[in-house]
Design an enzyme around this catalytic site. Sequence first.
Site, PDB file in Angstrom:
ATOM      1  N   THR A  31      -1.298  -0.292   3.986  1.00  0.00           N
ATOM      2  CA  THR A  31      -2.637  -0.481   3.415  1.00  0.00           C
ATOM      3  C   THR A  31      -2.558  -1.467   2.253  1.00  0.00           C
ATOM      4  OG1 THR A  31      -3.281   1.760   4.019  1.00  0.00           O
ATOM      5  CG2 THR A  31      -4.543   0.734   2.259  1.00  0.00           C
ATOM      6  N   GLY A  32      -3.618  -2.265   2.093  1.00  0.00           N
ATOM      7  CA  GLY A  32      -3.687  -3.141   0.921  1.00  0.00           C
ATOM      8  C   GLY A  32      -3.946  -4.587   1.297  1.00  0.00           C
ATOM      9  N   SER A  33      -4.041  -5.432   0.273  1.00  0.00           N
ATOM     10  CA  SER A  33      -4.412  -6.826   0.522  1.00  0.00           C
ATOM     11  C   SER A  33      -3.291  -7.595   1.241  1.00  0.00           C
ATOM     12  CB  SER A  33      -4.783  -7.514  -0.791  1.00  0.00           C
ATOM     13  OG  SER A  33      -3.716  -7.431  -1.704  1.00  0.00           O
ATOM     14  N   ALA A  86       3.646  -3.184  -1.645  1.00  0.00           N
ATOM     15  CA  ALA A  86       4.078  -2.347  -2.767  1.00  0.00           C
ATOM     16  C   ALA A  86       3.405  -2.853  -4.033  1.00  0.00           C
ATOM     17  CB  ALA A  86       5.593  -2.400  -2.917  1.00  0.00           C
ATOM     18  N   LYS A  97       4.044   2.741  -5.004  1.00  0.00           N
ATOM     19  CA  LYS A  97       2.921   2.459  -4.116  1.00  0.00           C
ATOM     20  C   LYS A  97       1.756   3.382  -4.468  1.00  0.00           C
ATOM     21  CE  LYS A  97       3.602   1.977   0.162  1.00  0.00           C
ATOM     22  NZ  LYS A  97       2.547   0.962   0.049  1.00  0.00           N
ATOM     23  N   GLY A  98       0.602   3.072  -3.916  1.00  0.00           N
ATOM     24  CA  GLY A  98      -0.550   3.937  -4.143  1.00  0.00           C
ATOM     25  C   GLY A  98      -1.658   3.302  -4.956  1.00  0.00           C
ATOM     26  N   GLU A 106       0.709   6.800   3.663  1.00  0.00           N
ATOM     27  CA  GLU A 106       1.754   5.767   3.737  1.00  0.00           C
ATOM     28  C   GLU A 106       3.130   6.415   3.774  1.00  0.00           C
ATOM     29  OE1 GLU A 106      -0.575   2.174   1.355  1.00  0.00           O
ATOM     30  OE2 GLU A 106       0.757   3.467   0.240  1.00  0.00           O
TER      31      GLU A 106
END
Length: 226
Positions: A31-33, A86, A97-98, A106
């Site tokens: 997850t993430g950009s 990360a 992470k998070g 994740e």
Amino acid sequence: MDSNQQNALKAAAAKAAIKEVPENTIVGVGTGSTVNFFIDELIAIRDRIQAAVSSSKASTARLKAGGIEVIALNDAGPLSVYVDGADEVTRQLAMIKGGGAALTREKIVAGASQRFVCVADASKLVPVLGKFPLPVEVIPMARSFVARELVKLGGHPEWRMRDDKAVVTDNGNWILDVHGLSIENPPLLETEINQIPGVVTNGIFARRGADVLLLATADGVQRITR
Ligand code: 5RP
């Protein structure tokens, strides 16, 4: 580094990660950009993979919009590879992470995967974890108790809010962001925080760190392994 340069590096790491994906397998997706760039690359080769297991509702929506089938982890068995970003990563391949509040799913998908490939731009590499506030997912009724326990460990927890409302994870829980930690022994602190009743999990990924770091720098993508 400005945000255009950072995005170019994220895209370069994501492109390199495609080479780490074995053909005809089910791919674990973070997850993430940075992962969003990876999903775009995965969509381009979607005929060469079976399906994906996703770590968040946001990634699931992006994968499905690109025509990739998303299946439940319970229906997938062990995954050959998990690709995720990360917030911080060390050369020993421990991570925080998070930042996107998806840490629990994740960690589950990473744990179910044979190989964890971390994709990151050079700004994420640190000698010691902890400058980035450590996310801790908590059961809502335990928030204030867990916060007091985190203070005993030397941290300064802050309840994550957006637009004056508590951020709610995909699992219906809340996030505490813990400032002021210098994490010299990541696996030890990961275990210690996870022992606090009411903690779902914390954002240290050290007991199951990455196996490969694809670190995008101005001079190209470095492939760092343990
Ligand atoms: C989400 C995460 C992300 O991997 C982390 O926040 C990095 O995100 P980005 O690629 O947007 O910098 O752990 O929970």
